[in-house]
Design a protein around this motif. Structure first.
Motif, short mmCIF file in Angstrom:
data_model
loop_
_atom_site.label_atom_id
_atom_site.label_comp_id
_atom_site.label_asym_id
_atom_site.label_seq_id
_atom_site.Cartn_x
_atom_site.Cartn_y
_atom_site.Cartn_z
N ALA A 222 -19.40 -43.62 -9.35
CA ALA A 222 -18.07 -44.10 -8.95
C ALA A 222 -16.98 -43.48 -9.81
O ALA A 222 -15.92 -43.07 -9.31
CB ALA A 222 -18.03 -45.62 -9.04
N THR A 223 -17.24 -43.39 -11.11
CA THR A 223 -16.27 -42.76 -12.01
C THR A 223 -16.07 -41.30 -11.66
O THR A 223 -14.94 -40.78 -11.66
CB THR A 223 -16.74 -42.90 -13.46
OG1 THR A 223 -16.91 -44.29 -13.78
CG2 THR A 223 -15.73 -42.29 -14.42
N TYR A 224 -17.16 -40.62 -11.34
CA TYR A 224 -17.08 -39.20 -11.00
C TYR A 224 -16.22 -39.00 -9.75
O TYR A 224 -15.37 -38.10 -9.70
CB TYR A 224 -18.49 -38.64 -10.77
CG TYR A 224 -18.54 -37.15 -10.55
CD1 TYR A 224 -18.56 -36.27 -11.62
CD2 TYR A 224 -18.55 -36.62 -9.26
CE1 TYR A 224 -18.61 -34.90 -11.42
CE2 TYR A 224 -18.59 -35.26 -9.05
CZ TYR A 224 -18.62 -34.40 -10.13
OH TYR A 224 -18.65 -33.04 -9.93
N ARG A 225 -16.42 -39.84 -8.74
CA ARG A 225 -15.63 -39.72 -7.51
C ARG A 225 -14.16 -40.01 -7.78
O ARG A 225 -13.28 -39.36 -7.21
CB ARG A 225 -16.18 -40.68 -6.46
CG ARG A 225 -17.59 -40.35 -5.97
CD ARG A 225 -17.95 -41.19 -4.76
NE ARG A 225 -19.32 -40.95 -4.31
CZ ARG A 225 -20.35 -41.72 -4.62
NH1 ARG A 225 -20.16 -42.81 -5.38
NH2 ARG A 225 -21.56 -41.43 -4.18
N ASP A 226 -13.89 -40.98 -8.63
CA ASP A 226 -12.49 -41.31 -8.94
C ASP A 226 -11.80 -40.17 -9.69
O ASP A 226 -10.62 -39.87 -9.43
CB ASP A 226 -12.43 -42.59 -9.77
CG ASP A 226 -12.82 -43.82 -8.96
OD1 ASP A 226 -12.76 -43.75 -7.72
OD2 ASP A 226 -13.20 -44.84 -9.58
N VAL A 227 -12.51 -39.55 -10.61
CA VAL A 227 -11.89 -38.49 -11.42
C VAL A 227 -11.61 -37.26 -10.58
O VAL A 227 -10.51 -36.69 -10.62
CB VAL A 227 -12.80 -38.14 -12.62
CG1 VAL A 227 -12.27 -36.89 -13.33
CG2 VAL A 227 -12.87 -39.30 -13.59
N TYR A 228 -12.60 -36.83 -9.78
CA TYR A 228 -12.46 -35.57 -9.06
C TYR A 228 -12.06 -35.74 -7.59
O TYR A 228 -11.78 -34.75 -6.91
CB TYR A 228 -13.76 -34.77 -9.15
CG TYR A 228 -14.02 -34.23 -10.53
CD1 TYR A 228 -13.24 -33.21 -11.05
CD2 TYR A 228 -15.04 -34.75 -11.32
CE1 TYR A 228 -13.46 -32.71 -12.32
CE2 TYR A 228 -15.27 -34.25 -12.60
CZ TYR A 228 -14.48 -33.24 -13.09
OH TYR A 228 -14.70 -32.75 -14.36
#
Length: 332
Positions: free
Chosen positions: A62-68
């Protein structure tokens, strides 16, 4: 005309690269100034003084999707190494790690022959105590800018090197084959060969006199192609073109005979596979023998028919050098 085409392709590719690079910078696709939150597991415990130590890199999906801003999800864990460098501590992913976009592009952009792995500068480990098994931190990757322009520049350098290597490799072949042709001329072999091939080639090259050495050089060029001797065919083709240019009344336009030679040389029948293909495939090339022969035979027939058809079109008939010269000097 060909120069204009190449110039257009180069300018078009540069404009395309600039457009893509500008779009990536505006959208900040690679989040150049943003660190990616990760968790690091230390199988042997965190060692502040170690120059290299193995780590397991955990990235929350989820963090990865939010960042990129992507839908791709990273693997739950990646093997890596914590490395002490002069610039500080960096986390180095395994070079064979299956990374999602845009991390895969960041890796390929900064990869080198010595170190193809993805590296990220470690943020905030100064407070991590020795022996700790896990720490929450973030990785700051090197920025990615003007990716397409870099690709074009690198491709230009690579092809320039290839062109130089090819030119140097052809010097010996050119010298040898042109020397053999000169010996053949002095010995009368070219004249004899001209008499043999004249009935066959004259219908395809109507503007070449029956006793002209161009017919012999054309036949040698075609024979070299037929038997898969690509490097030998090149100097013979150049020599044949030079002979045809001597008969060409124009210095700016190719004659019908020169166009026919180009068509035959490009689409030549090959009874023996090219030496490069033999070097790559070995004995397996025998499986393609009939396919190569049939395909090149069809291409040669198509090349001849296409060239003859174009010669008959009004525009090409009106601009053909021999016909233009005859129209300007009707007494000849």
């Amino acid at each position: 005309m060909l120069n204009y085409i190449w110039s257009g392709l180069i300018i078009g590719s540069l404009l395309f690269a600039l457009t893509v690079d500008a779009q990536e910078l505006v959208e900040n696709r690679f989040r150049n100034e943003t660190a990616l939150p990760v968790a690091l597991d230390f199988p042997d415990g965190y060692a502040p003084d170690a120059r290299r130590q193995p780590v397991e890199i955990r990235i929350d999906s989820a963090t990865y999707r939010d960042v990129y801003g992507v839908n791709a999800a990273p693997d739950p864990v990646y093997a890596g190494t914590l490395v002490q460098t002069q610039e500080g501590r960096k986390v180095e992913f395994d070079p064979d790690a299956d990374l999602p976009e845009p991390l895969a592009t960041i890796q390929s952009f900064h990869a080198t022959d010595d170190n193809p792995a993805l590296r990220g500068a470690l943020q905030g480990t100064s407070r991590t105590a020795a022996g700790v098994g896990r720490t929450e931190t973030a990785l700051q990757f090197e920025p990615v800018r003007f990716r397409k322009l870099n690709d074009i520049a690198q491709a230009a350098l690579n092809f320039a090197e290839t062109a130089a290597s090819l030119a140097l490799s052809l010097i010996g072949v050119l010298g040898l084959m042109l020397g053999l042709v000169k010996i053949g001329e002095e010995a009368g072999l070219i004249e004899s060969l001209t008499g043999i091939v004249q009935p066959i080639l004259s219908p395809l090259f109507p503007n070449v006199p029956d006793d002209h050495p161009a017919l012999a050089n054309i036949s040698l060029n075609l024979l070299a192609n037929v038997f898969g001797l690509g490097n030998a065919a090149t100097p013979l083709g150049i020599k044949a073109m030079e002979d045809l240019q001597e008969l060409n009344p124009s210095d700016e336009k190719a004659s019908d005979d020169m166009v026919m030679l180009l068509a035959l040389n490009t689409s030549s029948v090959q009874l023996v596979p090219p030496s490069l293909l033999v070097a790559i495939m070995g004995l397996q090339i025998n499986q393609l023998f009939f396919s190569i022969t049939l395909a090149t035979l069809c291409s040669t027939v198509a090349g001849i028919l296409g060239t003859l058809a174009l010669h008959r079109l009004p525009y090409f008939r009106a601009t053909a050098p021999h016909r233009t010269a005859d129209a300007e000097d009707p007494d000849e």
